[in-house]
Write an enzyme that holds these catalytic residues in place. Sequence first.
Site, PDB file in Angstrom:
ATOM      1  N   ASP A 104      72.681  30.273  19.819  1.00 21.50           N
ATOM      2  CA  ASP A 104      73.883  29.951  19.034  1.00 21.50           C
ATOM      3  C   ASP A 104      73.623  30.110  17.530  1.00 21.50           C
ATOM      4  O   ASP A 104      74.562  30.081  16.746  1.00 21.50           O
ATOM      5  CB  ASP A 104      74.361  28.527  19.345  1.00 21.50           C
ATOM      6  CG  ASP A 104      73.326  27.460  19.039  1.00 21.50           C
ATOM      7  OD1 ASP A 104      72.129  27.798  18.905  1.00 21.50           O
ATOM      8  OD2 ASP A 104      73.699  26.280  18.933  1.00 21.50           O
ATOM      9  N   TYR A 127      66.043  33.696  11.443  1.00 29.70           N
ATOM     10  CA  TYR A 127      66.016  33.561  12.914  1.00 29.70           C
ATOM     11  C   TYR A 127      67.309  34.112  13.517  1.00 29.70           C
ATOM     12  O   TYR A 127      67.290  34.981  14.395  1.00 29.70           O
ATOM     13  CB  TYR A 127      65.819  32.082  13.286  1.00 29.70           C
ATOM     14  CG  TYR A 127      65.950  31.784  14.768  1.00 29.70           C
ATOM     15  CD1 TYR A 127      65.220  32.490  15.713  1.00 29.70           C
ATOM     16  CD2 TYR A 127      66.818  30.783  15.212  1.00 29.70           C
ATOM     17  CE1 TYR A 127      65.342  32.217  17.069  1.00 29.70           C
ATOM     18  CE2 TYR A 127      66.941  30.496  16.567  1.00 29.70           C
ATOM     19  CZ  TYR A 127      66.202  31.219  17.483  1.00 29.70           C
ATOM     20  OH  TYR A 127      66.328  30.944  18.830  1.00 29.70           O
TER      21      TYR A 127
HETATM   22  N1  LIG Z   1      64.502  26.402  22.131  1.00 31.27           N
HETATM   23  C1  LIG Z   1      65.822  26.363  21.954  1.00 31.27           C
HETATM   24  O1  LIG Z   1      66.414  25.324  21.605  1.00 31.27           O
HETATM   25  C2  LIG Z   1      66.649  27.601  22.199  1.00 31.27           C
HETATM   26  C3  LIG Z   1      68.038  27.500  22.110  1.00 31.27           C
HETATM   27  C4  LIG Z   1      68.812  28.632  22.361  1.00 31.27           C
HETATM   28  C5  LIG Z   1      68.208  29.835  22.679  1.00 31.27           C
HETATM   29  N2  LIG Z   1      66.859  29.913  22.735  1.00 31.27           N
HETATM   30  C6  LIG Z   1      66.260  31.226  23.057  1.00 31.27           C
HETATM   31  O2  LIG Z   1      65.491  31.094  24.232  1.00 31.27           O
HETATM   32  C7  LIG Z   1      64.400  32.028  24.201  1.00 31.27           C
HETATM   33  C8  LIG Z   1      63.100  31.296  24.505  1.00 31.27           C
HETATM   34  O3  LIG Z   1      62.933  30.282  23.522  1.00 31.27           O
HETATM   35  P1  LIG Z   1      61.787  29.183  23.636  1.00 31.27           P
HETATM   36  O4  LIG Z   1      62.335  27.933  23.057  1.00 31.27           O
HETATM   37  O5  LIG Z   1      61.197  29.200  25.005  1.00 31.27           O
HETATM   38  O6  LIG Z   1      60.743  29.798  22.575  1.00 31.27           O
HETATM   39  P2  LIG Z   1      59.161  29.573  22.489  1.00 31.27           P
HETATM   40  O7  LIG Z   1      58.780  28.296  23.122  1.00 31.27           O
HETATM   41  O8  LIG Z   1      58.810  29.799  21.063  1.00 31.27           O
HETATM   42  O9  LIG Z   1      58.595  30.756  23.406  1.00 31.27           O
HETATM   43  C9  LIG Z   1      58.545  32.091  22.996  1.00 31.27           C
HETATM   44  C10 LIG Z   1      57.311  32.717  23.624  1.00 31.27           C
HETATM   45  O10 LIG Z   1      57.258  34.101  23.215  1.00 31.27           O
HETATM   46  C11 LIG Z   1      55.896  34.374  22.858  1.00 31.27           C
HETATM   47  N3  LIG Z   1      55.789  35.496  21.941  1.00 31.27           N
HETATM   48  C12 LIG Z   1      55.900  35.491  20.584  1.00 31.27           C
HETATM   49  N4  LIG Z   1      55.663  36.711  20.095  1.00 31.27           N
HETATM   50  C13 LIG Z   1      55.402  37.531  21.153  1.00 31.27           C
HETATM   51  C14 LIG Z   1      55.093  38.903  21.280  1.00 31.27           C
HETATM   52  N5  LIG Z   1      54.986  39.692  20.195  1.00 31.27           N
HETATM   53  N6  LIG Z   1      54.904  39.424  22.517  1.00 31.27           N
HETATM   54  C15 LIG Z   1      54.990  38.638  23.612  1.00 31.27           C
HETATM   55  N7  LIG Z   1      55.278  37.303  23.556  1.00 31.27           N
HETATM   56  C16 LIG Z   1      55.485  36.763  22.340  1.00 31.27           C
HETATM   57  C17 LIG Z   1      55.451  33.083  22.193  1.00 31.27           C
HETATM   58  O11 LIG Z   1      54.055  33.040  22.060  1.00 31.27           O
HETATM   59  P3  LIG Z   1      53.413  32.166  20.825  1.00 31.27           P
HETATM   60  O12 LIG Z   1      53.803  30.754  21.110  1.00 31.27           O
HETATM   61  O13 LIG Z   1      51.957  32.452  20.942  1.00 31.27           O
HETATM   62  O14 LIG Z   1      54.053  32.688  19.576  1.00 31.27           O
HETATM   63  C18 LIG Z   1      56.000  32.047  23.168  1.00 31.27           C
HETATM   64  O15 LIG Z   1      55.125  31.862  24.265  1.00 31.27           O
HETATM   65  C19 LIG Z   1      64.430  32.656  22.801  1.00 31.27           C
HETATM   66  O16 LIG Z   1      65.037  33.909  22.895  1.00 31.27           O
HETATM   67  C20 LIG Z   1      65.310  31.732  21.991  1.00 31.27           C
HETATM   68  O17 LIG Z   1      65.990  32.435  20.973  1.00 31.27           O
HETATM   69  C21 LIG Z   1      66.055  28.813  22.521  1.00 31.27           C
END
Ligand SMILES: NC(=O)c1ccc[n+]([C@@H]2O[C@H](COP(=O)([O-])OP(=O)(O)OC[C@H]3O[C@@H](n4cnc5c(N)ncnc54)[C@H](OP(=O)(O)O)[C@@H]3O)[C@@H](O)[C@H]2O)c1
Length: 287
Positions: A104, A127
């Site tokens: 969002d 972001y």
């Molecule tokens: N969290 C929220 O509240 C939220 C809300 C809405 C949408 N989303 C979306 O949901 C999705 C997942 O979010 P999340 O909260 O699970 O994020 P997260 O916990 O930060 O997980 C992202 C993962 O991607 C890995 N990563 C980063 N750079 C990379 C690369 N170059 N190649 C391969 N892997 C890589 C990260 O590794 P490192 O940790 O080592 O960097 C981490 O394990 C995202 O697209 C986000 O925009 C999240």
Amino acid sequence: MNELRIWVTGAHGKLGQNLVSYLSENEYMVLPTDQEVDVCRLEEVMHYGESQRPDVIINCAAITGISKCERHELDAYKVNTLGARNMALVAQRIHAKLIQISTDDVFQGENDQKLNEFEKPQPTTVYGKSKLAGEEFIKELYPKHIIIRSSWLYGNQPGNFLYDLFKQVVNNQQVEVSKEQFSSPTSVLSLCKVIEVLMNGNEYGLFHASCEGQCSRYEFARRALEIAGYSPDHVISGHNEYGQTGNFVLENLMLKMTDIYTMPSWQDDLKNFIEQIKGDLNEKEEV
Ligand SMILES: NC(=O)c1ccc[n+]([C@@H]2O[C@H](COP(=O)([O-])OP(=O)(O)OC[C@H]3O[C@@H](n4cnc5c(N)ncnc54)[C@H](OP(=O)(O)O)[C@@H]3O)[C@@H](O)[C@H]2O)c1
């Protein structure tokens, strides 16, 4: 065992970990990767895709911290934009269905606005801008895609708002939580369910998928404690550092129009989620 082979990128992240467990428990063949297949490197991504031949790619790899993205703009665009483009290119090469997880934060909304998939995004943060640019690459390059935008994801891992809240309350601390930030909290479990439904369906395009209704973080935190059997008075009004760009909610218009899935209310979702993690809460108490 289900026939579908599903490549989940960002598999160590908050959503990725839960998605891998959820899909594995539901007997899908899951191919999880994280940093070992760098989504920014096209050759690596192509090599993995061509050797593993997944039917579906779910791209959860991202840099998500708002302030981290501001400080590391190049990295944010590399992972969130170029990474998404690379996943579109590999999906096209191997004819896989591509599911991109988005946010969002592509919007900058005002109080009480409900924003559907046809509202014009206007991100103000690196972001949000980098995630929107990733969506746009996918739309331009590969029609067999589903983009799912969600909001305020919570789960039961360190660094998650809910996890941190319970940890502090179990240790008898008071927790300051903002009354000013409003959104639709959505559990990782609910998001996994809607991802599964869309993955198995014939619908394509952009979908908003957040729980119905909205609340402040303060209300959410107090309700969570009540459901889990703690006093809500551990939560006091104040500042907290979970960033957010505006007070608005996503309207799940595409899910409603296609009638493919109904997201629960945030209250039902929270109750269900706490039921699922109750065992972990008890363990925290014993530590
Ligand atoms: N969290 C929220 O509240 C939220 C809300 C809405 C949408 N989303 C979306 O949901 C999705 C997942 O979010 P999340 O909260 O699970 O994020 P997260 O916990 O930060 O997980 C992202 C993962 O991607 C890995 N990563 C980063 N750079 C990379 C690369 N170059 N190649 C391969 N892997 C890589 C990260 O590794 P490192 O940790 O080592 O960097 C981490 O394990 C995202 O697209 C986000 O925009 C999240």
